[in-house]
Design an enzyme around this catalytic site. Structure first.
Site, PDB file in Angstrom:
ATOM      1  N   GLU A   1       3.561  -2.154   2.172  1.00  0.00           N
ATOM      2  CA  GLU A   1       2.167  -2.458   2.539  1.00  0.00           C
ATOM      3  C   GLU A   1       1.907  -3.915   2.924  1.00  0.00           C
ATOM      4  O   GLU A   1       0.974  -4.147   3.701  1.00  0.00           O
ATOM      5  CB  GLU A   1       1.213  -2.008   1.416  1.00  0.00           C
ATOM      6  CG  GLU A   1       1.329  -2.694   0.121  1.00  0.00           C
ATOM      7  CD  GLU A   1       2.418  -2.101  -0.762  1.00  0.00           C
ATOM      8  OE1 GLU A   1       2.640  -2.709  -1.801  1.00  0.00           O
ATOM      9  OE2 GLU A   1       3.042  -1.095  -0.414  1.00  0.00           O
TER      10      GLU A   1
ATOM     11  N   ASP B   1       3.097   3.453  -7.149  1.00  0.00           N
ATOM     12  CA  ASP B   1       3.453   3.359  -8.569  1.00  0.00           C
ATOM     13  C   ASP B   1       2.296   3.844  -9.445  1.00  0.00           C
ATOM     14  O   ASP B   1       1.665   3.065 -10.174  1.00  0.00           O
ATOM     15  CB  ASP B   1       3.815   1.918  -8.927  1.00  0.00           C
ATOM     16  CG  ASP B   1       5.014   1.413  -8.135  1.00  0.00           C
ATOM     17  OD1 ASP B   1       5.795   2.245  -7.647  1.00  0.00           O
ATOM     18  OD2 ASP B   1       5.159   0.181  -8.004  1.00  0.00           O
TER      19      ASP B   1
ATOM     20  N   ASP C   1      10.491   0.074   0.114  1.00  0.00           N
ATOM     21  CA  ASP C   1       9.505  -0.217  -0.923  1.00  0.00           C
ATOM     22  C   ASP C   1       8.604  -1.357  -0.468  1.00  0.00           C
ATOM     23  O   ASP C   1       8.953  -2.147   0.410  1.00  0.00           O
ATOM     24  CB  ASP C   1      10.224  -0.588  -2.225  1.00  0.00           C
ATOM     25  CG  ASP C   1       9.429  -0.214  -3.459  1.00  0.00           C
ATOM     26  OD1 ASP C   1       8.192  -0.086  -3.352  1.00  0.00           O
ATOM     27  OD2 ASP C   1      10.038  -0.051  -4.530  1.00  0.00           O
TER      28      ASP C   1
END
Length: 828
Positions: free
Chosen positions: A409, A479, A406
């Site tokens: 980035e 998300d 997760d």
């Protein structure tokens, strides 16, 4: 110099030594082993042939020496035959595949076919260097302009939530984010690809007069042009340049259940147990964050939460139910973790705001108690070693099957411009910012591969960069919100991502943030508005490379939506069963990716010369035979909902606009428009009605069926009904032949989860259909592997109206074929 660590696989070292135009040969260029060097407009320029169809262009200010080793490119330039000619100011470099023209007066470089047809042109004087102080280091902001044909379409550049497929007349600020993944590679309908090899914040802009890449930092302009006969060929060139995609295990293509988050060991195991009890197929369960405990222990990579007292038993219990588990790991660490304490003294943490913002778990974040969580520096090889050391000891040793990486980035919160000045192992964060996901995913992948070849690497990750396809990673779209517009956005987002040469992509089925649907509906699962959106999103997800249900606010497990015999439950179960029936087709499509550089989610422009599909945002091919046209508009409930922070919402008595709502039964048939591309005939998957392409049709729909159409000439294998991907061998497969055109299909099989296929341990069986003679040739089996079926049965059916309709055929098979590996010719 630390920059020497940029991509250890690329050994090429470029040193441009200052020289004036007068020092060049009389032809105004210098021949090299790879191409030519020349100089114009106060720039040193080198054109290199990496292969007969791949060209690298390097530019720098005159006389400036620099090093550039790519993070993305791992191909070494191959010895390529070429010739050089000069006419006036134009130098032509020609390989056996293409021709490059360099105008030393205007500074324009052009790429052409051998026949002289123009492919891509730089604009005259289109390269600029502007002095830039990068955290104390002298460098440049760089810009390169190109000229595209007016009718040309371009795609790729990663994943954007624009809701549009074509990149024409678009401006994109390329900085990695939660729901936007940027890959500076594009493909053209003219059959070429263009890779801008830069890792800093970059603006891409396409205007009628020019198309440009402008990067904040660059010691040089460095880009690659690759020629393919079509978009597939251009993608193949990018994978040749930056690495091929390995096979995923078969179990990754089954159904995956997740939510934010399972709060105990018993809950996690209980979900798998419930699916087995219900007889609904399931291959994987995902454990999200905070199994490590509090936020100060963020990403400790250990089960420190007391609700997970026996993690090894938990993993074993899941495995004993023939399911797999992957677990959330992050790219940042809390101040009380062992990783933080080891990395911080060594300068391996990046001190900028990230998630979570508070050490307390209350919402909104209590900033009086900062978490002090910091991302690590994945550009540092020692930091990557430390990351794997704890991951291996804390989780991999337990038998965890894969990683949910997760915030890869990573999350960059409370942004300050000075954050880009933070030093990484490879220079400023600004210089390498967009490559963060490539480096962190690559670190885990390379370490696991070195540790074990028994378990194929499977990484689910939120971000990506050029070359990441080589690391066994499947990227999800972040998300995203639960809304119909968000669902519509996912289709072009996934297609552009796939055309960025990274073939594995998925999305949170149902959308991540779904709180707006709960008001007046308890947990939200009985809200017809969410039920309709969820079912349609699930149907779309069944035709992506990973079928994974996930989100917050509303539970996503099937049993929360009702029970068997109820319409929403049955629609969910039917869609999951459909996915499993197609596993032989999907796994073979995965082999086509690994073996032939194919793409699983295919924009229609990749396969059809039809102007109407050039910017088609709501349909695509899954594999090379199945046209998918998801229902992306609400048909039974209001589409507009209030935002989750507003007081009132759509409830049992009122719709989003406050008017009285009637009961929703989902039983009435609806309809949607579907465009069938020209150049072939199509079969309705559910009815087997045959229609000509080149037309828009009105397709009748029900809540439990997604519009699907099969291209004439397709051969599709259907597997047995199972509870998990490997429950039954494929000893009896239904082979459907969709007549009306010649076609072929290659069935791929291997050991399902190791790297023996790389040693040749796999088999293929090629099916060929001759429509004129109505003959199916089942070819000789090629290859073998441990556990391979020596004998099997193929139930072959010619699809026509009334036969084999839908997912489960009730018709008598036209031919039942016993197959022992030798060629069979079946005449109908």
């Amino acid at each position: 110099m630390k920059n020497a660590f940029l991509n250890r696989n690329c050994q090429y070292l470029l040193l441009l030594v200052a020289f004036s135009v007068s020092s060049l040969t009389a032809q105004n260029y210098q021949k090299t082993t790879l191409g030519i060097k020349t100089n114009f407009q106060s720039m040193d320029v080198e054109v290199q042939l990496f292969s007969p169809s791949i060209v690298r262009v390097l530019k720098s200010p005159e006389g400036v020496a620099f090093k550039k080793e790519s993070l993305s490119v791992n191909k070494k330039p191959q010895q390529t035959k070429f010739t050089i000619q000069q006419q006036g100011d134009v130098i032509s470099l020609k390989s056996e595949k293409l021709k490059v023209a360099i105008d030393v007066k205007s500074g324009k470089i052009s790429f052409n076919t051998l026949a002289g047809a123009s492919l891509l042109n730089e604009t005259a004087s289109g390269a600029t260097f502007t002095d830039f102080n990068d955290a104390g280091s002298k460098t440049y902001s760089i810009n390169q302009l190109f000229t595209l044909d007016k009718e040309e379409s371009i795609y790729g550049l990663g994943q954007q939530q624009r809701g549009k497929l074509s990149l024409r007349n678009t401006k994109i600020n390329m900085v990695q984010g939660n729901v936007d993944d940027y890959v500076p590679f594009l493909v053209s309908t003219k059959g070429y690809g263009l890779f801008w090899d830069n890792y800093s914040p970059t603006v891409f802009e396409d205007k009628p007069e020019s198309t440009s890449f402008k990067s904040e930092v660059g010691d040089c302009i460095d880009y690659y042009f690759m020629l393919g006969e079509n978009i597939d060929g251009a993608i193949a060139g990018m994978r040749e340049l930056s690495g091929q995609a390995p096979m995923f295990p078969l179990w990754t293509f089954g159904y995956w259940q997740s939510k934010e988050r399972y709060k105990s060991q018993n809950e996690l195991v209980g979900v798998v147990s419930k699916y087995r009890e219900l007889g609904v197929p399931l291959d994987g369960i995902i454990q999200d964050w905070q199994y490590w405990g509090n936020n100060y222990l963020w990403n400790a990579m250990e089960f420190l939460n007391t609700e997970f007292p026996q993690p090894k038993k938990m993993v074993d219990d899941i495995h004993n139910m023939n399911a797999h588990v992957i677990i959330s790991i992050w790219n940042s660490f809390g101040p009380q973790t062992k990783q933080f304490r080891e990395m911080q003294p060594k300068g391996m943490l990046l001190n900028f705001g990230t998630w979570p913002q508070s050490g307390l778990e209350t919402w909104p974040p209590n900033r009086d108690y900062p978490s002090s969580v910091q991302p690590y520096d994945p550009y540092n090889p020692e930091a990557r070693d430390i990351y794997w050391k704890y991951l291996n000891k804390g989780l991999f040793s337990l038998g965890i099957d894969g990683w949910w990486m997760d915030s890869s980035e990573p999350d960059h919160m409370d942004f300050k411009a000075s954050d880009f000045d933070i030093k990484t192992y490879l220079g400023s964060f600004r210089k390498v910012r967009n490559a963060f996901p490539l480096m962190t995913v690559g670190g885990v992948s390379e370490h696991q591969r070195a540790a074990s070849a028994d378990k194929r690497i499977f990484i689910l990750t939120r971000s990506a960069f050029a070359g990441q396809q080589r690391y066994g990673a499947n990227t999800w779209s972040g998300d995203v919100n639960s809304s119909w517009q968000s669902l519509r956005n996912q289709i072009p987002a996934g297609l552009n991502f796939s055309m960025s040469a990274i073939p594995y992509w998925n999305t949170d089925i149902g959308g991540f943030f779904a709180g707006a649907y709960k008001k007046g509906w308890g947990d939200g699962t009985q809200n017809p508005s969410f039920q309709e959106l969820y079912v349609r999103w699930l149907q779309f997800g069944a035709f992506t490379p990973m079928m994974r249900s996930h989100g917050t606010d509303i539970p996503r497990e099937i049993y929360n939506f009702g029970k068997k015999g109820e319409i929403i439950y049955d629609a969910i179960a039917k869609t999951i069963d459909l996915r499993y029936s197609l596993l032989p087709y999907i796994y073979s499509a995965a082999w086509d990716i690994t073996n032939s550089q194919s793409t699983m989610m295919r924009a229609l422009v990749m396969d059809f010369n039809d102007k109407k599909v050039v910017d088609m945002n709501n349909e695509y091919l899954f594999g090379k035979s199945i046209l998918v046209a998801p229902v992306v508009n609400a048909q039974y409930t209001p589409e507009t909902i209030v935002k989750s922070n507003e007081e009132t919402g759509w409830n049992k008595n009122n719709d989003a606009n406050g008017t009285k709502s009637q009961a929703v039964t989902f039983t009435q048939a609806k309809s949607t428009k579907v465009y069938l591309p020209e150049g072939t005939a199509w079969y309705d998957f559910w009815t087997n009605e045959k229609m000509n392409g080149g037309q828009e049709i009105e397709k009748a729909t029900t809540i439990d069926e997604i519009p699907l159409f099969i291209k004439a000439g397709s051969i599709i294998p259907f597997g047995p009904k199972v509870q998990f991907a490997t429950e039954k061998k494929w000893d009896t497969l239904e082979i459907r032949v969709y007549t009306g055109a010649n076609g072929d299909f290659t069935l791929y099989e291997d050991e399902n989860d190791n790297y023996n296929y790389e040693k040749g341990d796999y088999s293929t069986i090629k099916f060929q259909w001759n429509d004129k003679s109505q003959t199916l040739i089942i070819g000789k089996r090629n290859g073998s592997f441990k556990g391979m079926l020596e004998n099997r049965t193929f139930n072959v059916i010619l699809v026509e109206k009334g036969k084999g309709a839908g997912m489960t055929s009730t018709a008598i098979f036209d031919k039942t074929i016993s197959y022992n590996g030798k060629e069979k010719v079946v005449k109908f």
